[in-house]
Write a protein that holds these residues in place. Structure first.
Motif, PDB file in Angstrom:
ATOM      1  N   THR A  79       1.009  -1.381  -0.122  1.00  0.00           N
ATOM      2  CA  THR A  79       0.157   0.597   0.341  1.00  0.00           C
ATOM      3  C   THR A  79       0.941   1.298   0.360  1.00  0.00           C
ATOM      4  O   THR A  79       1.522   1.786   0.761  1.00  0.00           O
ATOM      5  CB  THR A  79      -1.072   0.320   1.611  1.00  0.00           C
ATOM      6  OG1 THR A  79      -1.314  -0.951   1.395  1.00  0.00           O
ATOM      7  CG2 THR A  79      -1.531   0.919   1.242  1.00  0.00           C
ATOM      8  N   LYS A  80       0.837   1.514  -0.855  1.00  0.00           N
ATOM      9  CA  LYS A  80       1.818   3.192  -1.200  1.00  0.00           C
ATOM     10  C   LYS A  80       1.545   4.403  -0.439  1.00  0.00           C
ATOM     11  O   LYS A  80       0.422   4.645   0.688  1.00  0.00           O
ATOM     12  CB  LYS A  80       1.659   4.327  -2.609  1.00  0.00           C
ATOM     13  CG  LYS A  80       0.242   5.200  -2.779  1.00  0.00           C
ATOM     14  CD  LYS A  80      -0.216   4.982  -4.228  1.00  0.00           C
ATOM     15  CE  LYS A  80      -1.156   6.334  -4.151  1.00  0.00           C
ATOM     16  NZ  LYS A  80      -1.013   6.859  -3.706  1.00  0.00           N
ATOM     17  N   GLY A  81       2.361   5.219  -0.077  1.00  0.00           N
ATOM     18  CA  GLY A  81       2.341   5.759   0.885  1.00  0.00           C
ATOM     19  C   GLY A  81       0.911   6.853   0.175  1.00  0.00           C
ATOM     20  O   GLY A  81       0.757   7.012  -0.713  1.00  0.00           O
ATOM     21  N   THR A  82       1.114   8.081   0.555  1.00  0.00           N
ATOM     22  CA  THR A  82       0.024   9.747   0.857  1.00  0.00           C
ATOM     23  C   THR A  82       0.635  10.532  -0.074  1.00  0.00           C
ATOM     24  O   THR A  82       0.477  11.299  -0.285  1.00  0.00           O
ATOM     25  CB  THR A  82      -0.564   9.896   1.721  1.00  0.00           C
ATOM     26  OG1 THR A  82       0.571  10.165   2.817  1.00  0.00           O
ATOM     27  CG2 THR A  82      -1.978   8.872   2.550  1.00  0.00           C
ATOM     28  N   GLY A  83       2.031  10.306   0.192  1.00  0.00           N
ATOM     29  CA  GLY A  83       2.922  11.458  -0.871  1.00  0.00           C
ATOM     30  C   GLY A  83       1.993  11.852  -2.006  1.00  0.00           C
ATOM     31  O   GLY A  83       2.339  11.177  -2.762  1.00  0.00           O
ATOM     32  N   SER A  84       2.414  13.197  -2.379  1.00  0.00           N
ATOM     33  CA  SER A  84       1.856  13.057  -3.537  1.00  0.00           C
ATOM     34  C   SER A  84       2.700  15.116  -3.690  1.00  0.00           C
ATOM     35  O   SER A  84       2.510  16.175  -3.013  1.00  0.00           O
ATOM     36  CB  SER A  84       0.322  13.610  -3.662  1.00  0.00           C
ATOM     37  OG  SER A  84      -0.003  15.036  -2.702  1.00  0.00           O
ATOM     38  N   GLY A  85       2.766  16.074  -4.829  1.00  0.00           N
ATOM     39  CA  GLY A  85       2.859  16.838  -5.463  1.00  0.00           C
ATOM     40  C   GLY A  85       4.821  17.422  -5.292  1.00  0.00           C
ATOM     41  O   GLY A  85       5.238  18.268  -4.410  1.00  0.00           O
ATOM     42  N   PHE A  86       5.632  16.545  -4.593  1.00  0.00           N
ATOM     43  CA  PHE A  86       6.930  17.174  -4.378  1.00  0.00           C
ATOM     44  C   PHE A  86       7.363  16.734  -5.997  1.00  0.00           C
ATOM     45  O   PHE A  86       6.887  16.857  -7.141  1.00  0.00           O
ATOM     46  CB  PHE A  86       8.101  15.320  -4.098  1.00  0.00           C
ATOM     47  CG  PHE A  86       6.767  15.179  -2.828  1.00  0.00           C
ATOM     48  CD1 PHE A  86       7.674  15.541  -1.265  1.00  0.00           C
ATOM     49  CD2 PHE A  86       5.797  14.393  -2.387  1.00  0.00           C
ATOM     50  CE1 PHE A  86       7.748  15.683  -0.232  1.00  0.00           C
ATOM     51  CE2 PHE A  86       5.128  14.076  -0.554  1.00  0.00           C
ATOM     52  CZ  PHE A  86       6.262  14.782   0.280  1.00  0.00           C
ATOM     53  N   GLY A 119       2.615  14.704   2.542  1.00  0.00           N
ATOM     54  CA  GLY A 119       1.915  13.768   2.649  1.00  0.00           C
ATOM     55  C   GLY A 119       3.471  12.779   2.381  1.00  0.00           C
ATOM     56  O   GLY A 119       4.542  13.264   2.669  1.00  0.00           O
ATOM     57  N   ILE A 120       2.839  11.399   2.847  1.00  0.00           N
ATOM     58  CA  ILE A 120       4.197  10.088   3.271  1.00  0.00           C
ATOM     59  C   ILE A 120       4.745   9.068   1.820  1.00  0.00           C
ATOM     60  O   ILE A 120       3.545   9.009   0.959  1.00  0.00           O
ATOM     61  CB  ILE A 120       4.074   9.590   4.029  1.00  0.00           C
ATOM     62  CG1 ILE A 120       2.887   9.837   5.678  1.00  0.00           C
ATOM     63  CG2 ILE A 120       5.269   8.052   4.436  1.00  0.00           C
ATOM     64  CD1 ILE A 120       2.613   9.392   6.566  1.00  0.00           C
ATOM     65  N   ILE A 121       5.768   9.402   2.003  1.00  0.00           N
ATOM     66  CA  ILE A 121       6.368   8.330   0.932  1.00  0.00           C
ATOM     67  C   ILE A 121       7.128   6.941   1.237  1.00  0.00           C
ATOM     68  O   ILE A 121       7.946   7.412   2.245  1.00  0.00           O
ATOM     69  CB  ILE A 121       7.743   9.394   0.076  1.00  0.00           C
ATOM     70  CG1 ILE A 121       6.793  10.160  -0.857  1.00  0.00           C
ATOM     71  CG2 ILE A 121       8.461   8.345  -0.618  1.00  0.00           C
ATOM     72  CD1 ILE A 121       7.719  10.927  -1.439  1.00  0.00           C
ATOM     73  N   LYS A 122       6.765   5.960   0.896  1.00  0.00           N
ATOM     74  CA  LYS A 122       7.384   4.858   1.550  1.00  0.00           C
ATOM     75  C   LYS A 122       8.412   4.007   1.232  1.00  0.00           C
ATOM     76  O   LYS A 122       8.243   4.245   0.096  1.00  0.00           O
ATOM     77  CB  LYS A 122       5.774   4.213   1.645  1.00  0.00           C
ATOM     78  CG  LYS A 122       5.056   4.411   3.121  1.00  0.00           C
ATOM     79  CD  LYS A 122       3.437   3.680   2.625  1.00  0.00           C
ATOM     80  CE  LYS A 122       3.898   2.385   3.535  1.00  0.00           C
ATOM     81  NZ  LYS A 122       2.862   1.542   3.200  1.00  0.00           N
TER      82      LYS A 122
END
Length: 386
Positions: free
Chosen positions: A222-229, A251-254
């Motif tokens: 399940t991917k992290g919630t990270g976006s917009g980087f 958000g999070i990048i895992k």
């Protein structure tokens, strides 16, 4: 009570045969150092690694060639886990079960399930090591590979990644999840040619330069919630770099997430995140990729995207992922155990310790193993997305 470890061994051996037939994919495919000697959590097991060698001119002389010093600097794997599965029989239990053959059946099955539990834990750890230690990925997240008959572009795609990273062409392994195996059986059946010899070695098939294995330990990431980087370095990042400074994202990048550069015509490679980060308003982050890093240079303010959830399949060279197993440590002079023995799984090669403890009106046993694992060569590991 009549139970002794000697009497228990036939049931243990019968259970071993049952467990040996279970499908595990990672354990037979990785480089293993499985010994019966004891090790404690935190202890390091040294694996010798021989580096590149230099050639010399063949110059005639009165004596043999002048030798060059050889060194094999050790790479270590730390024993990080020591687990046991205990079980017991009280006097009443023993008396009741001894009235029939139920006692032997119970002991056989509980030993089988104990080893199964431990094997599954080790398999899951190796999957995590391979997934989070991979260099790049190929395929479509959420879509099982090998879905088109006579189309082997999926295995060719991960083979290309390994080729580009300099992976040896021998001893390559492809560990597949249930959906991928189902597609192979249903749509690529003409390529499947497993036989007794391959199955004894834990190999389902040999295909496209890979020994193919089947593992139930390959579960959904399940991917992290990270976006917009966005890439945040005025000079940009050259090919080969592994640490990317980014800003503006939330958000999070895992670890194990798939990271892509979505700038048009910039870079179509799918990179695996080794060390993730958490972004926030006004917070810059460093995202670490596994070796060999970027294939193509990235430019300041390039947009980055985290891929969708996926179920991994792993392609790797045997020596890219290491597993060390030992019997768990006991105090000098022993503990309260009245007997112990080692049981070696003939398929996985793992050595389990069976220990007996005679207690007040009951006898307890445990099946135990200690292990450590590591992805030591990310360049020789790739993910086939599913």
């Amino acid at each position: 009570m009549s139970n002794t470890l000697t009497n228990l061994i036939p049931s243990a051996v019968e259970a071993l045969d049952i467990v040996s037939r279970e499908l595990v994919g990672m354990i037979p495919a990785v480089y293993r150092d499985s010994g019966a000697e004891r090790a404690a959590v935190g202890q390091s097991i040294v694996f010798p690694v021989v580096g590149a060698r230099s050639a010399v001119d063949t110059t005639p002389a009165a004596y043999g060639p002048t030798t060059v010093d050889s060194s094999a600097p050790g790479t270590t794997v730390t024993i990080s886990k020591s687990k046991a599965v205990p079980f017991y029989l009280t006097g009443e239990n023993d008396k009741g079960l001894s009235q029939s053959t139920a006692k032997n059946t119970f002991l056989r099955d509980v030993i089988a399930q104990s080893m199964r539990t431990l094997v599954n834990l080790i398999e899951a750890d190796l999957v995590a090591a391979g997934k989070e230690g991979a260099s790049r990925a190929y395929g479509t997240a959420g879509s099982a590979p090998f879905g088109t008959a006579a189309d082997m572009s999926d295995s060719a795609g991960v083979a290309l990644i390994l080729d580009e990273n300099g992976c040896p062409i021998s001893d390559r392994h492809l560990v597949l999840n249930h959906a991928a195996i189902n597609n192979l059986r249903a749509k690529q059946a003409n390529l499947l040619n497993s036989g007794p010899d391959l199955l004894k070695r834990g190999i389902l098939d040999q295909m496209g330069g890979f020994d193919v294995h089947h593992s139930s330990g390959l579960t959904l990431h399940t991917k992290g919630t990270g976006s917009g980087f966005l890439v945040d370095l005025t000079a940009g990042y050259a090919a080969g770099l592994t640490t990317i400074h980014a800003d503006t994202g939330l958000g999070i990048i895992k670890s194990g997430d798939i990271l892509t550069n979505t700038k048009t015509s910039r870079d179509t490679n799918k990179y695996v995140v080794k060390t993730g980060a958490t972004g926030g308003t006004g917070v810059d982050v460093d995202i670490v990729l596994a070796n060999p890093g970027l294939k193509i240079a990235w430019v300041n303010n390039d947009p980055l995207s985290v891929g969708s959830n996926y179920t991994p399949n792993l392609a790797f060279h045997r020596n890219a992922i290491w597993l060390a197993t030992r019997a768990p440590a006991v105090p000098e002079g022993g503990d309260a155990a009245t007997d112990s023995t080692m049981l070696v799984d003939p398929v996985s090669g793992l050595a389990f310790e069976l220990r007996e403890y005679r207690q007040y009106r009951q006898v307890a046993w445990e099946v135990a193993i200690a292990w450590g694992y590591a992805a030591v060569k990310p360049e020789h590991i790739a993910i086939l997305l599913g």
